[in-house]
Design a protein around this motif. Structure first.
Motif, PDB file in Angstrom:
ATOM      1  N   GLU A 176       0.480  -3.100  -9.994  1.00  0.00           N
ATOM      2  CA  GLU A 176      -0.052  -4.378  -9.510  1.00  0.00           C
ATOM      3  C   GLU A 176       0.764  -5.538 -10.073  1.00  0.00           C
ATOM      4  O   GLU A 176       1.036  -5.596 -11.269  1.00  0.00           O
ATOM      5  CB  GLU A 176      -1.528  -4.521  -9.910  1.00  0.00           C
ATOM      6  CG  GLU A 176      -2.205  -5.708  -9.238  1.00  0.00           C
ATOM      7  CD  GLU A 176      -3.701  -5.784  -9.545  1.00  0.00           C
ATOM      8  OE1 GLU A 176      -4.162  -5.070 -10.457  1.00  0.00           O
ATOM      9  OE2 GLU A 176      -4.390  -6.577  -8.886  1.00  0.00           O
ATOM     10  N   ASP A 226     -11.738  -2.807  -7.411  1.00  0.00           N
ATOM     11  CA  ASP A 226     -11.830  -2.614  -5.954  1.00  0.00           C
ATOM     12  C   ASP A 226     -12.892  -1.565  -5.622  1.00  0.00           C
ATOM     13  O   ASP A 226     -13.743  -1.762  -4.744  1.00  0.00           O
ATOM     14  CB  ASP A 226     -10.478  -2.123  -5.388  1.00  0.00           C
ATOM     15  CG  ASP A 226      -9.332  -3.063  -5.681  1.00  0.00           C
ATOM     16  OD1 ASP A 226      -9.176  -3.477  -6.849  1.00  0.00           O
ATOM     17  OD2 ASP A 226      -8.582  -3.387  -4.753  1.00  0.00           O
ATOM     18  N   ASP A 264       0.147  -7.030  -4.647  1.00  0.00           N
ATOM     19  CA  ASP A 264      -1.213  -6.575  -4.974  1.00  0.00           C
ATOM     20  C   ASP A 264      -1.367  -5.102  -4.576  1.00  0.00           C
ATOM     21  O   ASP A 264      -2.133  -4.744  -3.675  1.00  0.00           O
ATOM     22  CB  ASP A 264      -2.228  -7.459  -4.266  1.00  0.00           C
ATOM     23  CG  ASP A 264      -3.616  -7.282  -4.856  1.00  0.00           C
ATOM     24  OD1 ASP A 264      -3.774  -6.452  -5.778  1.00  0.00           O
ATOM     25  OD2 ASP A 264      -4.535  -7.970  -4.393  1.00  0.00           O
ATOM     26  N   ASP A 313      -2.646  -2.198  -5.814  1.00  0.00           N
ATOM     27  CA  ASP A 313      -3.863  -1.374  -5.804  1.00  0.00           C
ATOM     28  C   ASP A 313      -4.756  -1.731  -4.622  1.00  0.00           C
ATOM     29  O   ASP A 313      -5.335  -0.853  -3.966  1.00  0.00           O
ATOM     30  CB  ASP A 313      -4.630  -1.485  -7.133  1.00  0.00           C
ATOM     31  CG  ASP A 313      -5.051  -2.895  -7.472  1.00  0.00           C
ATOM     32  OD1 ASP A 313      -4.449  -3.849  -6.930  1.00  0.00           O
ATOM     33  OD2 ASP A 313      -5.978  -3.064  -8.281  1.00  0.00           O
ATOM     34  N   THR A 314      -4.812  -3.018  -4.322  1.00  0.00           N
ATOM     35  CA  THR A 314      -5.714  -3.458  -3.259  1.00  0.00           C
ATOM     36  C   THR A 314      -5.129  -3.163  -1.875  1.00  0.00           C
ATOM     37  O   THR A 314      -5.844  -2.721  -0.974  1.00  0.00           O
ATOM     38  CB  THR A 314      -6.032  -4.952  -3.446  1.00  0.00           C
ATOM     39  OG1 THR A 314      -6.590  -5.104  -4.756  1.00  0.00           O
ATOM     40  CG2 THR A 314      -7.022  -5.444  -2.422  1.00  0.00           C
TER      41      THR A 314
HETATM   42 MG    MG Z   1      -5.593  -5.715  -6.706  1.00  0.00          MG
END
Ligand code: MG
Ligand code: AR6
Length: 340
Positions: free
Chosen positions: A42, A67, A278, A280-281
């Protein structure tokens, strides 16, 4: 459906799992894996592909982050409310989830909002006052919204309405709300898609775009259409729509990754992490779409074994797949409906 044996009784070995449950489990589990796999990268502008591949194939446990924590909170809320969104109750559930594990990587703005809600303030005030009164345009409402798209048999217009209501609690900015609507509708359409038929990108994106309110988000989707047709690389996707924490960048990025190669969960997660920013998202959102399409069968076996803290994920998937959406404005479940 169970088969009847020659003696007239039901053959228990012929009772397969509910197809909708497989889609729900696919979305929830793959997204949690992707969240965990993307987390170490991230914020990096350039992601080292060898490092990604190493993490994808090695044994350490996969620990999910904020998340997935908020996705679980929303899914459990929907189960409690028969598929409905009660904004006051959901605000308390989100804030309680944050308070139980505040170190999971929450955005600074949303963490401050949850602290105020825990202290007794109304979400209406905290959401609207965020960022000097503009409201958050972050992707936090989109990253947690997949369960709304996984309610059995809910019409897409109703998916969009409930997604927006779930977003308003923390994300007053219209772009963040459009992000949540886009993500929820995309998951719902993916979950209804026939697995033996390729996804029609234009129909898929039209079903999403028609539920949006901002021209800016709609024009980002028209770029996604071009990217998906060209099967763009992660670098091209980051260049064209961005990879930042803003919903209007990361949700289109996740859509572009998924639509470029919707059949392959492993590759979708790998590409999403390579988009950078970003990670992970973007990975969790693309994985929710891909898992909803491919089902639990598509989950890479090693990732399933490595995934930590699975008890809530399994429990809520079963409960979500069994929600009677008829009681809250839906219709009967089906995995074989049209794409829009
Ligand atoms: Mg994230
Ligand atoms: N003005 C300026 N910056 C903003 C604004 C705004 N109106 N809105 C958002 N930001 P936040 P989230 C920036 O805190 O959406 C986790 O890492 C600002 O830098 O509302 O839940 C997850 O994994 C702010 O800190 O939280 C996701 O990646 C940031 O956007 C992400 O956080 C996030 O907005 C989810 O964040």
């Amino acid at each position: 459906m169970s088969r009847v044996t020659p003696t007239g009784g039901a053959d228990p070995s012929a009772v397969g799992p509910d197809p909708w449950l497989l889609r729900v489990r696919g979305a929830v589990l793959l997204a949690a894996c992707a969240d965990a796999l993307g987390a170490p990268f991230e914020g990096l502008a350039a992601v080292d592909v060898a490092a990604v591949d190493h993490l994808l194939e090695t044994p350490p446990p996969l620990r999910w982050t904020d998340d997935t924590a908020l996705t679980l909170a929303l899914a459990e809320h929907l189960v409690r409310r028969g598929g409905d969104v009660d904004q006051d109750e959901l605000a308390s559930a989100f804030a309680a989830e944050w308070a139980a594990g505040p170190d999971l990587g929450y955005g600074a703005g949303v963490a401050a909002q949850f602290a105020r809600i825990v202290a007794g303030e109304s979400w209406v005030a905290t959401s609207q006052e965020a960022f000097g009164g503009t409201g958050s345009y972050g992707n936090g409402a989109a990253m947690r919204v997949a369960p709304v798209g996984l309610l059995p048999g809910l019409p897409l217009a109703e998916v969009a309405r409930r997604a927006r209501r779930s977003a308003q609690i923390t994300h007053a900015h219209p772009l963040a709300q459009d992000g949540a609507v886009a993500q929820a509708v995309a998951v719902a359409v993916a979950a209804r898609s026939r697995q033996d038929t390729p996804i029609d990108t234009d129909l898929f994106l039209a079903a999403v775009a028609t539920r949006l309110r901002t021209p800016q988000f709609r024009s980002a989707l028209s770029i996604v259409r071009v990217l998906a047709r060209r099967r763009a690389t992660p670098g091209q996707i980051a260049e064209a729509v961005g990879n930042g924490v803003a919903a209007v960048e990361s949700v289109p990025a996740a859509l572009a990754v998924f639509l470029a190669d919707p059949q392959r969960p492993h590759d979708v997660v790998r590409s999403a992490i390579q988009v950078g920013g970003d990670t992970d998202t973007i990975a969790a959102m693309a994985a929710a779409m891909c898992g909803a399409r491919c089902g639990e069968q598509g989950l890479p076996v090693l990732w399933g074994l490595r995934l930590a803290d699975t008890r809530r994920l399994w429990q809520v998937s079963s409960a979500l797949a069994a929600v009677d959406s008829d009681r809250s404005g839906g219709r009967r479940p089906s995995t074989r409906t049209d794409q829009h």
